[in-house]
Write an enzyme that holds these catalytic residues in place. Sequence first.
Site, PDB file in Angstrom:
ATOM      1  N   VAL A   1     -11.877 -40.384 -40.294  1.00  0.00           N
ATOM      2  CA  VAL A   1     -10.458 -39.546 -40.143  1.00  0.00           C
ATOM      3  C   VAL A   1     -10.040 -38.888 -41.551  1.00  0.00           C
ATOM      4  O   VAL A   1      -9.671 -37.653 -41.514  1.00  0.00           O
ATOM      5  CB  VAL A   1      -9.397 -40.527 -39.860  1.00  0.00           C
ATOM      6  CG1 VAL A   1      -7.966 -39.575 -39.686  1.00  0.00           C
ATOM      7  CG2 VAL A   1      -9.669 -41.191 -38.338  1.00  0.00           C
TER       8      VAL A   1
ATOM      9  N   VAL B   1      -0.780 -44.401 -32.634  1.00  0.00           N
ATOM     10  CA  VAL B   1      -1.195 -44.538 -31.487  1.00  0.00           C
ATOM     11  C   VAL B   1      -1.832 -43.367 -30.410  1.00  0.00           C
ATOM     12  O   VAL B   1      -1.100 -42.251 -30.723  1.00  0.00           O
ATOM     13  CB  VAL B   1       0.297 -44.858 -30.655  1.00  0.00           C
ATOM     14  CG1 VAL B   1       0.190 -45.180 -29.210  1.00  0.00           C
ATOM     15  CG2 VAL B   1       0.863 -46.062 -31.409  1.00  0.00           C
TER      16      VAL B   1
ATOM     17  N   ILE C   1      -2.812 -37.226 -29.206  1.00  0.00           N
ATOM     18  CA  ILE C   1      -1.837 -37.016 -28.012  1.00  0.00           C
ATOM     19  C   ILE C   1      -0.470 -37.044 -28.951  1.00  0.00           C
ATOM     20  O   ILE C   1       0.031 -38.067 -29.439  1.00  0.00           O
ATOM     21  CB  ILE C   1      -1.883 -37.997 -27.029  1.00  0.00           C
ATOM     22  CG1 ILE C   1      -3.197 -38.238 -26.496  1.00  0.00           C
ATOM     23  CG2 ILE C   1      -0.751 -37.821 -26.075  1.00  0.00           C
ATOM     24  CD1 ILE C   1      -3.413 -39.191 -25.589  1.00  0.00           C
TER      25      ILE C   1
ATOM     26  N   GLU D   1     -17.520 -50.120 -31.565  1.00  0.00           N
ATOM     27  CA  GLU D   1     -17.791 -50.481 -32.850  1.00  0.00           C
ATOM     28  C   GLU D   1     -19.048 -51.599 -32.700  1.00  0.00           C
ATOM     29  O   GLU D   1     -19.234 -52.335 -31.695  1.00  0.00           O
ATOM     30  CB  GLU D   1     -16.767 -51.261 -33.467  1.00  0.00           C
ATOM     31  CG  GLU D   1     -15.531 -50.258 -33.650  1.00  0.00           C
ATOM     32  CD  GLU D   1     -15.427 -49.137 -34.862  1.00  0.00           C
ATOM     33  OE1 GLU D   1     -16.519 -49.519 -35.605  1.00  0.00           O
ATOM     34  OE2 GLU D   1     -15.129 -48.408 -34.981  1.00  0.00           O
TER      35      GLU D   1
ATOM     36  N   LYS E   1      -0.567 -51.126 -30.376  1.00  0.00           N
ATOM     37  CA  LYS E   1      -0.025 -49.986 -30.178  1.00  0.00           C
ATOM     38  C   LYS E   1       1.219 -49.988 -29.164  1.00  0.00           C
ATOM     39  O   LYS E   1       2.252 -49.315 -29.327  1.00  0.00           O
ATOM     40  CB  LYS E   1      -1.135 -49.020 -29.459  1.00  0.00           C
ATOM     41  CG  LYS E   1      -2.042 -48.607 -30.303  1.00  0.00           C
ATOM     42  CD  LYS E   1      -3.299 -47.879 -29.652  1.00  0.00           C
ATOM     43  CE  LYS E   1      -4.567 -47.598 -30.657  1.00  0.00           C
ATOM     44  NZ  LYS E   1      -5.806 -46.864 -29.887  1.00  0.00           N
TER      45      LYS E   1
END
Length: 430
Positions: A17, A134, A138, A192, A207
């Site tokens: 990220v 979260v 979105i 993972e 979340k």
Amino acid sequence: MMRTRPLKVALLGCGVVGSEVARIMTTHAADLAARIGAPVELAGVAVRRPDKVREGIPAELITTDATALVKRGDIDVVVELIGGIEPARSLITTAFEHGASVVSANKALLAQDGAGLHAIAEEQNKDLYYEAAVAGAIPLIRPLRESLAGDKVNRVLGIVNGTTNFILDKMDSTGAGYQEALDEASALGYAEADPTADVEGFDAAAKAAILAGIAFHTRVRLDDVYREGMTEVTAADFASAKGMGCTIKLLAICERAADGGSVTARVHPAMIPLAHPLASVRGAYNAVFVESDAAGQLMFYGPGAGGAPTASAVLGDLVAVCRNRISGATGPGASAYTQLPVSPMGEVVTRYHISLDVADKPGVLAQVATVFAEHGVSIDTVRQQGKDGEASLVVVTHHASDASLNGTVEALRNLDTVRGVASIMRVEGE
């Protein structure tokens, strides 16, 4: 007018990220400056492995001393992408104390101590934004915190982990077993090497805590969230679900009690009707269904993970925080004015699907029905199949409390005619 002095950004973490955030900041620099009203400058990147080649990031920006970076005093915004509790908590606190606002994607830390971090941010008059914590790309936290601020949210129901949704979707569409579907998810990079956080529901629970706190204006911590993983879901469960016109999803469910006096937050696999919008969410996608008094039913859908999608959410927060820096304002902070208690799982009311292995002889069904009646759990449907002295009995209940269902199951296990309880699954979305 464009402000000429750039806003300086410190990036903590440069993994999948973080590297995307740095890339977008560079390639979209002119657009970001136009939207913010000032240039944005990457002033430093804290990493654990400084020798790794990071394309597009000048070597002089790389440091292993994250504390020194956030203490510089000229940093406007710290973007925290290292995850975990420590040193992330200490670094975020230090950033506030040295004049920086913070953008984070750290769901674990926010679920555990979001209230504490918000308190420090408010004390220092700084922003704390975390849209990326979260559901990836979105837009969800900002709509809950801002767009629905004038409404009363009653329920948030969603698929908030792409790995688990991919696995369950594969089991549903192909008939694969859990391990086979997990192996495919791993081979494709969706899971993972250690998938525990995903498949045991820890990721979704964090979340859920964040969503419940924002939706209901109350403090909900990770420890308040009931959690069940999905490793025990079988192909037989999917076959039963299909027979009921349902599929199975790992859901995060946050609800306000009917009397408005408490809230619940839970994560577990559940059967949902194929007609429900969440039933059609396929692959590694996420979707969250929000129910409120005025707006009614809203659904948010999109990629819930990955470098570029998550970076999109981070950059959205970065733009908002930078705009606030220029105007001298701060955005909305934590809202916990309701101070509602979080009810235990035993008080949750829903329907249940119970599969029993029983002796195939007369009177068994009557015994089982008696146990349900004694615990106040009403039976909706029963399906029985028998062969060679053994039988399976599938019971679907009407709505009942979790405590009542647990008492029923314990009593069933003590019946001589019940060989075992093969599976218990909640039925939601009806």
